[in-house]
Design a protein around this motif. Sequence first.
Motif, mmCIF file in Angstrom:
data_model
loop_
_atom_site.group_PDB
_atom_site.id
_atom_site.type_symbol
_atom_site.label_atom_id
_atom_site.label_comp_id
_atom_site.label_asym_id
_atom_site.label_seq_id
_atom_site.Cartn_x
_atom_site.Cartn_y
_atom_site.Cartn_z
ATOM 1 N N VAL A 106 -2.378 24.879 -1.772
ATOM 2 C CA VAL A 106 -1.488 24.659 -0.635
ATOM 3 C C VAL A 106 -0.452 23.607 -1.039
ATOM 4 O O VAL A 106 -0.806 22.437 -1.230
ATOM 5 C CB VAL A 106 -2.263 24.193 0.614
ATOM 6 C CG1 VAL A 106 -1.318 23.974 1.780
ATOM 7 C CG2 VAL A 106 -3.340 25.197 0.970
ATOM 8 N N PRO A 107 0.808 23.970 -1.219
ATOM 9 C CA PRO A 107 1.828 22.983 -1.596
ATOM 10 C C PRO A 107 1.931 21.860 -0.572
ATOM 11 O O PRO A 107 1.792 22.086 0.633
ATOM 12 C CB PRO A 107 3.120 23.807 -1.659
ATOM 13 C CG PRO A 107 2.667 25.212 -1.875
ATOM 14 C CD PRO A 107 1.370 25.333 -1.144
ATOM 15 N N TYR A 108 2.178 20.655 -1.084
ATOM 16 C CA TYR A 108 2.284 19.509 -0.175
ATOM 17 C C TYR A 108 3.625 19.544 0.541
ATOM 18 O O TYR A 108 4.681 19.637 -0.093
ATOM 19 C CB TYR A 108 2.152 18.206 -0.953
ATOM 20 C CG TYR A 108 2.159 16.986 -0.051
ATOM 21 C CD1 TYR A 108 1.012 16.579 0.601
ATOM 22 C CD2 TYR A 108 3.337 16.266 0.175
ATOM 23 C CE1 TYR A 108 1.009 15.490 1.441
ATOM 24 C CE2 TYR A 108 3.340 15.169 1.013
ATOM 25 C CZ TYR A 108 2.188 14.780 1.647
ATOM 26 O OH TYR A 108 2.186 13.704 2.487
ATOM 27 N N ARG A 140 0.855 -1.186 0.000
ATOM 28 C CA ARG A 140 0.000 0.000 0.000
ATOM 29 C C ARG A 140 0.894 1.239 0.000
ATOM 30 O O ARG A 140 1.635 1.486 0.954
ATOM 31 C CB ARG A 140 -0.920 0.001 1.216
ATOM 32 C CG ARG A 140 -1.867 -1.183 1.241
ATOM 33 C CD ARG A 140 -2.646 -1.245 2.544
ATOM 34 N NE ARG A 140 -3.524 -0.091 2.716
ATOM 35 C CZ ARG A 140 -4.768 -0.027 2.234
ATOM 36 N NH1 ARG A 140 -5.266 -1.050 1.547
ATOM 37 N NH2 ARG A 140 -5.515 1.032 2.454
ATOM 38 N N LEU A 141 0.812 2.000 -1.065
ATOM 39 C CA LEU A 141 1.609 3.211 -1.216
ATOM 40 C C LEU A 141 0.737 4.437 -1.006
ATOM 41 O O LEU A 141 -0.399 4.505 -1.497
ATOM 42 C CB LEU A 141 2.235 3.265 -2.613
ATOM 43 C CG LEU A 141 3.307 2.234 -2.943
ATOM 44 C CD1 LEU A 141 3.755 2.406 -4.396
ATOM 45 C CD2 LEU A 141 4.486 2.351 -2.009
ATOM 46 N N VAL A 142 1.278 5.410 -0.299
ATOM 47 C CA VAL A 142 0.591 6.687 -0.097
ATOM 48 C C VAL A 142 0.907 7.592 -1.285
ATOM 49 O O VAL A 142 2.078 7.798 -1.629
ATOM 50 C CB VAL A 142 1.026 7.342 1.221
ATOM 51 C CG1 VAL A 142 0.380 8.704 1.380
ATOM 52 C CG2 VAL A 142 0.673 6.443 2.396
ATOM 53 N N ILE A 143 -0.135 8.129 -1.904
ATOM 54 C CA ILE A 143 0.005 9.037 -3.045
ATOM 55 C C ILE A 143 -0.306 10.450 -2.566
ATOM 56 O O ILE A 143 -1.475 10.814 -2.384
ATOM 57 C CB ILE A 143 -0.940 8.638 -4.196
ATOM 58 C CG1 ILE A 143 -0.783 7.158 -4.532
ATOM 59 C CG2 ILE A 143 -0.684 9.505 -5.405
ATOM 60 C CD1 ILE A 143 0.591 6.769 -5.029
ATOM 61 N N PRO A 144 0.701 11.273 -2.336
ATOM 62 C CA PRO A 144 0.433 12.640 -1.861
ATOM 63 C C PRO A 144 0.098 13.561 -3.017
ATOM 64 O O PRO A 144 0.497 13.332 -4.175
ATOM 65 C CB PRO A 144 1.743 13.032 -1.186
ATOM 66 C CG PRO A 144 2.781 12.275 -1.958
ATOM 67 C CD PRO A 144 2.144 10.983 -2.376
ATOM 68 N N THR A 145 -0.600 14.628 -2.717
ATOM 69 C CA THR A 145 -0.922 15.646 -3.704
ATOM 70 C C THR A 145 -1.205 16.963 -2.979
ATOM 71 O O THR A 145 -1.342 16.986 -1.747
ATOM 72 C CB THR A 145 -2.140 15.240 -4.548
ATOM 73 O OG1 THR A 145 -2.368 16.226 -5.551
ATOM 74 C CG2 THR A 145 -3.382 15.105 -3.682
ATOM 75 N N LEU A 176 5.862 21.233 -2.213
ATOM 76 C CA LEU A 176 5.781 20.922 -3.637
ATOM 77 C C LEU A 176 4.488 21.508 -4.206
ATOM 78 O O LEU A 176 3.409 20.915 -4.065
ATOM 79 C CB LEU A 176 5.825 19.411 -3.858
ATOM 80 C CG LEU A 176 7.096 18.709 -3.376
ATOM 81 C CD1 LEU A 176 6.973 17.208 -3.563
ATOM 82 C CD2 LEU A 176 8.322 19.246 -4.118
ATOM 83 N N PRO A 177 4.541 22.678 -4.863
ATOM 84 C CA PRO A 177 3.315 23.276 -5.407
ATOM 85 C C PRO A 177 2.835 22.625 -6.695
ATOM 86 O O PRO A 177 1.670 22.807 -7.075
ATOM 87 C CB PRO A 177 3.724 24.739 -5.638
ATOM 88 C CG PRO A 177 5.193 24.680 -5.880
ATOM 89 C CD PRO A 177 5.713 23.558 -5.039
ATOM 90 N N ASP A 178 3.693 21.890 -7.393
ATOM 91 C CA ASP A 178 3.316 21.285 -8.667
ATOM 92 C C ASP A 178 3.011 19.796 -8.548
ATOM 93 O O ASP A 178 3.011 19.085 -9.558
ATOM 94 C CB ASP A 178 4.431 21.496 -9.690
ATOM 95 C CG ASP A 178 5.761 20.922 -9.224
ATOM 96 O OD1 ASP A 178 5.887 20.629 -8.015
ATOM 97 O OD2 ASP A 178 6.673 20.778 -10.056
ATOM 98 N N LEU A 179 2.746 19.328 -7.335
ATOM 99 C CA LEU A 179 2.422 17.910 -7.151
ATOM 100 C C LEU A 179 0.923 17.719 -7.425
ATOM 101 O O LEU A 179 0.130 17.410 -6.545
ATOM 102 C CB LEU A 179 2.788 17.473 -5.729
ATOM 103 C CG LEU A 179 2.906 15.962 -5.489
ATOM 104 C CD1 LEU A 179 4.000 15.370 -6.355
ATOM 105 C CD2 LEU A 179 3.182 15.676 -4.023
#
Length: 469
Positions: free
Chosen positions: A269-271, A215-220, A321-324
């Motif tokens: 809101v950047p991650y 199980r991978l966490v996908i941040p955004t 990271l604003p472009d995630l």
Amino acid sequence: MAGQRAALRGHRRDGRRHPGHHGRSLRGHAPLHHAAALEHLAGAGGPPVVRDRAVGRGAHRLRAHGGAVAAPADHAVRAAGRARAGAVLAEVPQPVLRRDRADGAGQREREPGHRARHGARPRGRRSAGRPRSRRRARGGLAVRAVAAALVLAAATFSAAEARAEPTTFVHVVRPGETLASIAQRYYGDPRRESVLVAENGLTTQGGAAIVVGLRLVIPTVSYHRVQAGETWASIATAHYGDPRRVSALIDANSQVSSAQPDEGAELLVPYPLRHVARQSDTMQRVAQLYYDDTSMAQQLMRFNSMRRRRLSRGQIVLVPLPDLLLSDEGRALIEDDTGESVEGGQLRDMQTLINEQLPVLREHVRRGRFTEAVGLGNRLLGAGELTGNQVVTIQRELAVSYVALDRSDLAVEAFVAALERQPDLELDTRRTSPTVLSAFRLAHEALLERRAGDAGSEAPADAGVAPEE
């Protein structure tokens, strides 16, 4: 008894430097002098004797105070003398040691009279000759360290509860997938593999291996709708826990041109990605890894309130990271897995398009194309939820266009709508035509009358009526 003790102290002082030993100190033979003095006190006869090691290490002869070597005494006589000396010592009261069960096993206390004669020992001071145990000291430090860590964890947990949680999703690894392919599907960029590695605590030593079912966490990135009274600092505190990290929000929302965010605006809101520094890591390497630009190292240092570019192994660095952003395929995958649409970003995109159209609206009014200005302004107002500044700008340009088209009534309504959003709105009296200024004054009066009517309708029905006697 007091005289015997005084004699004992005198013989000890006399025996510390004996003339028969050619000036050598006999401090190391204090127990022998003590025994000799006891023999003298017990009546063994003759002056106290001391052992002499002058002739051989194993041969002992007895030397009297006068310097003559005494003949070997009979063992029975010396045994009797020691017995009588023991009887004399038995008469001397000795300190009584007893265990105090109330204070716990192993704790000892002197007899009650000892405190009366010598006074109680102050608390916090250890007796001379008894060094503090290192193990006990280290144990105390360990306990204090654990307690401090628990307090820090509780404070961190409370602060985390107050902050807004970043947006993340979960992906279950399927056969044939790699981190690069997963990054391509969710972000449209396989280089975002480094983000998945850092977010999920994986290692890149020899390749970041993943297994099926992991199980991978996908941040955004997340989004924030500005409420009345909010500032950049308060929003930064809500999402990052520190108002000094406001620069990441301002840089990511360049469409907001005012000193403070507009009410109703949707902000990106950047991650805050959590990067754990490796051996010989620097801020330039971190910036190159996530931004592909080493010049972003200075912004990273400001965001983390750091002064040194070199990082220690295990040091944590937050990377905004604003472009995630999620790709269209990534949004579709999440919607299929969760059954819910991914919210956020649509309103911000629409508000950004409106900001791009505002210069066009001003240009229409400046060049006298009032009909085109009215059409564009009404389309922008009907596009959706606008920010406060956008509404004020559009209504002001519409009012000027209505005055030019001889629709003063519509101009007054437009100015009223603008004043409701910005009560301190003012016009430049030098560059504004008298007809437009007249419509603006009428709008002020109409707004005051409307507010007075609203205040009267909200007043209680029996207000001003005298109660019946």
